[in-house]
Design a protein around this motif. Structure first.
Motif, mmCIF file in Angstrom:
data_model
loop_
_atom_site.group_PDB
_atom_site.id
_atom_site.type_symbol
_atom_site.label_atom_id
_atom_site.label_comp_id
_atom_site.label_asym_id
_atom_site.label_seq_id
_atom_site.Cartn_x
_atom_site.Cartn_y
_atom_site.Cartn_z
ATOM 1 N N ASN A 10 28.311 35.893 38.098
ATOM 2 C CA ASN A 10 28.569 36.959 38.119
ATOM 3 C C ASN A 10 29.340 38.009 37.539
ATOM 4 N N ARG A 11 28.416 38.970 36.819
ATOM 5 C CA ARG A 11 28.232 40.179 36.301
ATOM 6 C C ARG A 11 29.308 41.115 36.163
ATOM 7 N N ARG A 12 29.855 41.024 37.384
ATOM 8 C CA ARG A 12 30.961 42.541 37.681
ATOM 9 C C ARG A 12 31.565 42.255 36.240
ATOM 10 N N ARG A 13 31.696 43.597 36.052
ATOM 11 C CA ARG A 13 33.139 44.103 35.486
ATOM 12 C C ARG A 13 33.830 44.459 35.593
ATOM 13 N N THR A 14 35.199 44.659 35.305
ATOM 14 C CA THR A 14 36.582 45.006 36.078
ATOM 15 C C THR A 14 37.634 45.377 34.670
ATOM 16 N N PHE A 15 38.391 46.190 34.658
ATOM 17 C CA PHE A 15 39.310 46.370 34.276
ATOM 18 C C PHE A 15 39.938 45.250 33.738
ATOM 19 N N ASP A 97 49.799 41.959 36.971
ATOM 20 C CA ASP A 97 48.234 41.816 35.829
ATOM 21 C C ASP A 97 47.135 42.178 37.249
ATOM 22 N N ALA A 98 47.424 42.969 37.542
ATOM 23 C CA ALA A 98 46.507 43.129 38.663
ATOM 24 C C ALA A 98 45.391 44.717 38.285
ATOM 25 N N VAL A 99 46.277 45.070 37.447
ATOM 26 C CA VAL A 99 46.080 47.048 37.010
ATOM 27 C C VAL A 99 46.038 47.023 35.200
ATOM 28 N N PRO A 100 45.021 47.563 34.234
ATOM 29 C CA PRO A 100 45.345 47.473 32.879
ATOM 30 C C PRO A 100 46.222 48.130 32.651
ATOM 31 N N ARG A 187 42.927 52.864 41.684
ATOM 32 C CA ARG A 187 42.062 53.975 41.364
ATOM 33 C C ARG A 187 41.766 55.085 42.048
ATOM 34 N N TYR A 188 41.725 55.758 40.949
ATOM 35 C CA TYR A 188 40.408 56.834 42.010
ATOM 36 C C TYR A 188 40.416 58.146 40.607
ATOM 37 N N PHE A 189 39.369 58.513 40.824
ATOM 38 C CA PHE A 189 38.492 59.746 40.181
ATOM 39 C C PHE A 189 38.459 60.440 41.298
ATOM 40 N N PHE A 190 37.937 61.531 39.792
ATOM 41 C CA PHE A 190 37.535 63.540 40.006
ATOM 42 C C PHE A 190 37.085 63.825 39.665
ATOM 43 N N PRO A 191 35.705 64.170 40.141
ATOM 44 C CA PRO A 191 34.742 64.690 39.077
ATOM 45 C C PRO A 191 35.559 66.363 39.226
#
Length: 668
Positions: A10-15, A97-100, A187-191
């Protein structure tokens, strides 16, 4: 599919994974900062965030480095923001430990406001300017234990009037501004596309979060703002990601629902007879659906179907409850069957027996895959150094042996798997189409099971759609014994494979022209990270829309998911169930559609002629009727050929009336 084999990593990258790899390395304030400067000036969080967004594995969604606006430490960002308009803010430690992230601020909003922007968590920017058209990306983690918590992200030019109140201008956040925080950190992103600064004003740019929707407590952490003003990046490349046709009021939905009503439902007429065989009026009739005619299936793992652990038991129960068709994920592939992979053949046989005992139609994966080795996740496991005649003979023997071995145990085969992605044998002048033609003939003679093609990139992305169409055209024009067309249906965010709904519809319609059944054979939706709230939301919406389109198309006979549990899924973010068997958002959407919106449980009374008429989804039913002490029950498959269902009532103690309880939703 490309990576469906036991040793796949599994190559999924997480924080969290990024942090584990990076240790104490850190990010720079800008792309040109040296490694030492980076280590001196930034925390792990900012380094991991930048590394994640710039990773080459993001494919079409890979971003440039950009520069940080609010500094490169969590503390610097917290210092840059303050709550305006009232309420309290308290700095807190994030101990999970769930978030960085390690620090956050808790905002307590005292009441609702007619203007939610009255309470604003704002970070003004006074040390740089922006040009109209510059692209920025804001990032934030949020959580709230308040019921129905709500916030809205905004970016623009701000100033204060004489009373100190905020004067808000245009909001330059382009997507995802509305936020509904939950009880876990997400986590949220805002462009952001910066607009023109008001002429002649002293206003300054600011990122802010409007929180005055209710009396509520919201926590903010990990706020960062990337400036891409000097980078070659497009607005569409910035997260969160979207697809056309997602809106709940999109025009295509009405037509799809009308097709579902017409194609997937039918009139149902129940006639109730008294013990003398005469029509019984006023009888109560219950129609309880037990299975769909449409195939909502899944790949299954030999390990978990035959295992003895608690998780194995849950795995089997979950499959039976939710799915009505199966495909053995790896056990029937030649490298597994011939001993190169660690899958026991007796366990594979036991898996097929378990499925057949429960009347689960099971697909065979596969008979032909034009790959010599097993490096791509399958292949024919043959020596490429043999002569063409030897290769053709060996593959013919494999196809015949496989088809014969499992005759009566599989409903259909992926006869030709990955015919577009890999055409190694057809590209060989000494094999070519002549060999493929003979292999199809061998399969046709060896089995009565249906023979399907199976390929990716046609209805899951579309980079191979035209080639696949041409290939099917060749088979049909040359009268190959093709019984159905399979689409793998893998969707990956990093490959930009979430289709606009119009493209999705066009794809199904194009292949329906052949007059053959269409089957989505390996459906899943991989997202970047399950901590990205907006990715989780778009995954659920895309599942809703993909299944709705497929279910609304008459040529489509089913959708088989490529697994359902995160601990046994080649792309874990796509699984419906988490490792602890909690149901994820898109899993909830799957169950809601299949067993609620597209499920029939009806109760009514017979008329003067002893008939109860309604309309329901095609499939299997338990039909019960009762009046007074009389009762009766029957099971029936309802489709367009069903004229009526008859239930004969009997006195207590006579007949075979079974339980009135709701049957299993799956087919068991």
């Amino acid at each position: 599919m490309l990576e469906n084999f036991p040793s796949n990593e599994n190559r999924r990258r997480t924080f969290l994974k990024s942090l584990g790899v990076l240790g104490v390395s850190a990010a720079a304030a800008g792309p040109a900062v040296t490694a030492q400067e980076s280590a001196d000036s930034a925390t792990d969080y900012h380094q991991a965030l930048r590394d994640e967004l710039t990773a080459s594995s993001r494919q079409q969604k890979q971003l440039p480095a950009g520069s940080y606006v609010y500094g490169t430490t969590e503390e610097a960002a917290i210092d840059a923001f303050s709550l305006e308009g009232g309420g309290t803010e308290t700095e807190i430690q994030v101990d999970t430990d769930a978030v960085p992230i390690t620090k956050a601020e808790r905002l307590e909003i005292p009441d609702a406001s007619d203007d939610p922007a009255e309470y604003a968590y704002r970070g003004e920017i006074t040390d740089r300017s922006f040009d109209e058209g510059d692209l920025l990306l804001a990032v934030a983690y949020m959580r709230s234990e308040s019921d129905d918590a709500e916030a809205n992200a905004a970016f623009g030019y701000r100033d204060s009037d004489s009373d100190g109140a905020t004067a808000s201008g245009d909001n330059f956040v382009q997507r995802g501004a509305a936020i509904e925080p939950s009880g876990e950190w997400m986590r949220y992103f805002f462009p952001i596309e910066v607009g023109a600064k008001p002429a002649g004003s002293d206003q300054v740019p600011a990122l802010e979060f409007h929180t005055g929707y209710a009396e509520q407590t919201i926590e903010f952490g990990g706020i960062a703002l990337f400036d891409y003003g000097d980078s070659d990046v497009s607005l569409e490349t910035l997260p969160p990601y979207h697809y056309e046709g997602r809106a709940e009021d999109a025009e295509w939905r009405e037509a799809a629902h009308e097709r579902i009503e017409e194609i997937r439902k039918t009139d149902i007429e129940v006639e109730v007879l008294n013990p003398g065989g005469q029509p019984m009026d006023g009888a109560t009739v219950d129609l309880e659906m037990t299975d769909h005619e449409f195939d909502f299936g899944s790949a299954v793992s030999v390990e978990h179907v035959t295992g003895e652990s608690e998780d194995d038991e849950i795995y089997r129960e979950t499959f039976l409850e939710n799915f009505n068709r199966a495909v053995v994920e790896n056990g029937l592939k030649y490298p597994a069957w011939e001993g190169d992979w660690d899958i026991d053949n007796d366990a594979t046989r036991a898996t097929l027996e378990w499925l057949n005992e429960r009347d689960i139609p099971t697909r065979g994966h596969y008979l032909l895959w034009e790959e010599y080795s097993n490096a791509g996740g399958g292949g024919m496991n043959v020596d490429p150094d043999q002569s063409a005649a030897e290769i053709e003979a060996e593959i013919s023997e494999k196809i015949e042996g496989h088809a014969t071995e499992f005759e009566g145990q599989v409903s259909d085969w992926d006869m030709h798997n990955h015919p577009i992605w890999q055409s190694n044998f057809r590209d060989d002048d000494e094999l070519g189409w002549d060999a493929v033609d003979r292999w199809w003939s061998v399969a046709d003679e060896a089995t009565d099971a249906g023979l399907y093609t199976n390929e990716m990139g046609a209805i899951g992305g579309q980079w191979q759609r035209s080639q696949y169409y041409d290939y099917i055209s060749y088979l049909v024009e040359n009268e190959y014994p093709i019984d159905g067309i399979g689409f793998m249906g893998h969707h990956q965010q990093q490959y930009n494979q979430m289709l606009d709904v119009a493209d999705m519809i066009a794809g199904f319609d194009q292949f329906a022209e052949f007059g053959l059944p269409l089957l989505v054979t390996e459906f899943d939706i991989e997202i970047f990270d399950r901590r990205n709230a907006q990715d989780v939301a778009v995954q659920a919406d895309y599942l809703r829309d993909f299944l709705t389109v497929a279910f609304s198309k008459e040529a489509v006979e089913g959708v088989l998911s490529w697994g359902f549990w995160a601990d046994d899924h080649w792309r874990p973010t796509g699984a419906y169930y988490d490792s602890d068997w909690s149901l994820r958002a898109h899993g909830e959407q799957f169950l809601e559609l299949v067993f609620e919106e597209w499920w029939t449980d009806e109760t009514g009374e017979t008329d003067d002629e002893g008939v109860y008429a309604t309309r329901g989804f095609k499939g299997s039913y338990t039909v019960t009727a009762e009046k007074g002490a009389l009762s009766g029950e029957t099971t029936v498959t309802v489709d367009d050929e069903t004229e009526s269902v008859t239930v004969e009532l009997t006195p207590p103690g006579k007949g075979d009336k079974g339980s009135k309880g709701k049957g299993s939703k799956g087919c068991n």
